[in-house]
Design a protein around this motif. Structure first.
Motif, short mmCIF file in Angstrom:
data_model
loop_
_atom_site.label_atom_id
_atom_site.label_comp_id
_atom_site.label_asym_id
_atom_site.label_seq_id
_atom_site.Cartn_x
_atom_site.Cartn_y
_atom_site.Cartn_z
N PRO A 137 3.28 0.46 4.93
CA PRO A 137 2.06 1.01 4.32
C PRO A 137 2.16 2.50 3.98
CG PRO A 137 1.47 -0.52 6.06
CD PRO A 137 2.97 -0.38 6.11
N PRO A 138 2.73 3.36 4.85
CA PRO A 138 2.85 4.78 4.45
C PRO A 138 3.76 4.98 3.24
CG PRO A 138 3.03 4.57 6.84
CD PRO A 138 3.08 3.18 6.28
N LEU A 139 4.87 4.23 3.19
CA LEU A 139 5.80 4.37 2.06
C LEU A 139 5.18 3.83 0.78
CD1 LEU A 139 8.52 5.11 0.87
CD2 LEU A 139 9.44 2.94 1.73
N LEU A 140 4.51 2.70 0.87
CA LEU A 140 3.86 2.12 -0.31
C LEU A 140 2.76 3.06 -0.83
CD1 LEU A 140 3.59 -0.25 -2.26
CD2 LEU A 140 2.03 -1.32 -0.64
N ALA A 141 2.04 3.68 0.09
CA ALA A 141 0.99 4.63 -0.31
C ALA A 141 1.60 5.82 -1.06
CB ALA A 141 0.23 5.11 0.92
N LYS B 234 -6.99 2.01 8.35
CA LYS B 234 -6.31 3.29 8.32
C LYS B 234 -4.80 3.11 8.28
CE LYS B 234 -9.68 6.40 10.44
NZ LYS B 234 -9.93 7.33 11.57
N ILE B 235 -4.19 3.75 7.30
CA ILE B 235 -2.73 3.74 7.23
C ILE B 235 -2.21 4.81 8.17
CG2 ILE B 235 -0.75 4.21 5.73
CD1 ILE B 235 -2.29 2.98 3.44
N LYS B 236 -1.35 4.41 9.07
CA LYS B 236 -0.81 5.38 10.04
C LYS B 236 0.65 5.06 10.30
CE LYS B 236 -3.02 2.64 13.67
NZ LYS B 236 -3.99 2.68 14.77
N GLY B 237 1.33 6.01 10.92
CA GLY B 237 2.75 5.84 11.20
C GLY B 237 3.50 7.10 10.80
N THR B 238 4.79 6.95 10.58
CA THR B 238 5.66 8.08 10.22
C THR B 238 6.30 7.84 8.86
OG1 THR B 238 6.15 8.47 12.57
CG2 THR B 238 7.64 9.45 10.96
N LEU B 239 6.37 8.87 8.07
CA LEU B 239 7.00 8.81 6.76
C LEU B 239 8.07 9.90 6.69
CD1 LEU B 239 7.00 7.54 3.90
CD2 LEU B 239 5.34 9.28 3.23
N ILE C 69 16.05 8.48 6.14
CA ILE C 69 14.80 8.79 5.44
C ILE C 69 14.29 7.52 4.77
CG2 ILE C 69 15.26 11.24 5.04
CD1 ILE C 69 16.34 10.51 2.28
N ASP C 70 12.99 7.52 4.48
CA ASP C 70 12.36 6.37 3.82
C ASP C 70 12.40 6.49 2.30
OD1 ASP C 70 11.51 5.20 6.32
OD2 ASP C 70 9.96 6.75 6.41
N ALA C 71 12.33 7.72 1.81
CA ALA C 71 12.33 7.96 0.37
C ALA C 71 12.90 9.34 0.12
CB ALA C 71 10.93 7.85 -0.20
N ALA C 72 13.34 9.57 -1.11
CA ALA C 72 13.93 10.86 -1.45
C ALA C 72 13.42 11.32 -2.81
CB ALA C 72 15.46 10.76 -1.48
N HIS D 166 15.57 2.84 -1.12
CA HIS D 166 16.50 1.72 -1.03
C HIS D 166 15.79 0.42 -1.40
CE1 HIS D 166 19.74 -0.84 0.42
NE2 HIS D 166 20.48 0.24 0.61
N ARG D 167 16.46 -0.39 -2.22
CA ARG D 167 15.84 -1.64 -2.69
C ARG D 167 15.50 -2.58 -1.53
NH1 ARG D 167 16.03 -2.43 -8.16
NH2 ARG D 167 17.49 -1.13 -9.34
N GLU D 168 16.30 -2.55 -0.47
CA GLU D 168 16.09 -3.46 0.65
C GLU D 168 15.19 -2.86 1.73
OE1 GLU D 168 19.88 -4.72 2.09
OE2 GLU D 168 20.55 -5.46 0.14
N LYS D 169 14.72 -1.65 1.50
CA LYS D 169 13.85 -0.99 2.46
C LYS D 169 12.49 -1.66 2.48
CE LYS D 169 12.31 2.38 5.14
NZ LYS D 169 12.80 2.58 6.52
N TRP D 170 12.00 -1.96 3.69
CA TRP D 170 10.66 -2.54 3.80
C TRP D 170 9.62 -1.51 3.37
CZ3 TRP D 170 6.90 -1.57 8.04
CH2 TRP D 170 5.73 -2.32 7.87
#
Length: 303
Positions: A280-284, A87-92, A140-143, A273-277
């Motif tokens: 799993p939530p962001l990749l999803a 299960k992918i979990k966490g905060t996005l 933020i993780d993504a925009a 961001h290119r250097e942002k890890w």
């Protein structure tokens, strides 16, 4: 030394047949041969004796079986620690321009939440100019933006879709009776636009200035809904992306003005961001966006 080579070695050692090993592994026979050859070169030993078509495991090969099994087991344990099937979990944390936040993102986020219900989504609405800085500060993780940020090398972006902007007015506005509206007929018209130092409203003001066209008044509002309400009540005309006014056009609350002017387009983008890890939530999220983009492209090609 690659785990796949060790896996191939164990199958060949068990079957003593390269062709049968290839069939079991769903490889070509040449791939199986390459795996064994590369493994032998890596270890600087011969693992098999070959007499014609017959294959025999030699003493060096016998010595490798036990540690090969251990390495494969250890590799499987490592993969389990980061198994994407769990299960992918966490905060996005997502930042978005209002246009996309209100009129495009909701179905995508609904789909995301259905697939990944254990991910908490935090959505922040912001001006497109603010989004790169929010990414830089890891707020933020993504925009999701309407601005091209390709000049900022620290940012990666995915083009999502292109949409046209259109002039709209209330059905009883005087300009609705004009079949073709030139840019110069916009002289002294009241405009209600979004507040922005960039984007389609800014481009329109710059275009009118270059044509020396003076408008009567320009009201700048921060809310798209407020702009539409003002236009519906006859306070002026506006320029908005088509997706923003589709509903009002369908129910007749607003009408398109046939203004003959260089078209101003919007280009929606996902930015990170290119250097942002890539958590799993962001990749999803990225994968869903890419999948949706491919589906839109496929539908467009079919049409």
């Amino acid at each position: 030394m690659y785990i796949r080579q060790l896996q191939t070695f164990l199958v060949v050692a068990r079957l003593l047949n390269f062709r049968a090993a290839a069939e079991e592994l769903n490889y070509s026979q040449s791939t199986v041969s390459d795996h064994i050859r590369n493994l032998e070169q890596e270890l600087d030993v011969k693992l098999f004796e070959r007499f014609g078509r017959k294959v025999f495991l030699n003493e060096q090969g016998e010595k490798l079986i036990s540690p090969a099994k251990k390495m494969i087991k250890d590799a499987e344990e490592i993969h389990k620690l980061f198994d994407n099937d769990e299960k992918i979990k966490g905060t996005l944390k997502i930042g978005s321009a209002e246009t996309l936040c209100v009129f495009w993102l909701p179905p995508l986020l609904k789909e995301y939440s259905k697939i990944y219900p254990d991910v908490q989504i935090i959505l922040k609405m912001a001006d497109c100019l603010e989004l790169p800085e929010m990414l830089e500060k890891n707020i933020i993780d993504a925009a999701f933006s309407l601005h091209d940020e390709s000049a900022q090398q620290q940012l990666s972006q995915i083009d999502l879709f292109q949409d046209s902007t259109i002039f709209v007015a209330a059905p009883n506005h005087p300009l609705t009776s004009v079949k073709k509206i030139t840019a110069y007929e916009l002289e002294n018209q009241a405009f209600i636009l979004t507040e922005s130092k960039r984007g389609y409203s800014f481009e329109l003001k710059k275009l009118l200035e270059n044509l020396n066209i003076k408008t009567n008044t320009i009201m700048e509002l921060s809310s798209l809904e407020a702009i539409k309400q003002c236009v519906k009540n006859g306070l002026g005309i506006t320029l908005l992306p088509r997706i923003v006014v589709d509903k009002e056009l369908q129910n007749g609350e607003l009408v398109i003005l046939p203004v003959e002017i260089n078209q101003i387009l919007i280009q929606a983008k996902m930015i990170y961001h290119r250097e942002k890890w890539m958590s799993p939530p962001l990749l999803a999220l990225k994968n869903i966006v890419l999948l949706r983009k491919d589906e839109i492209r496929k539908q467009t090609n079919e049409d």
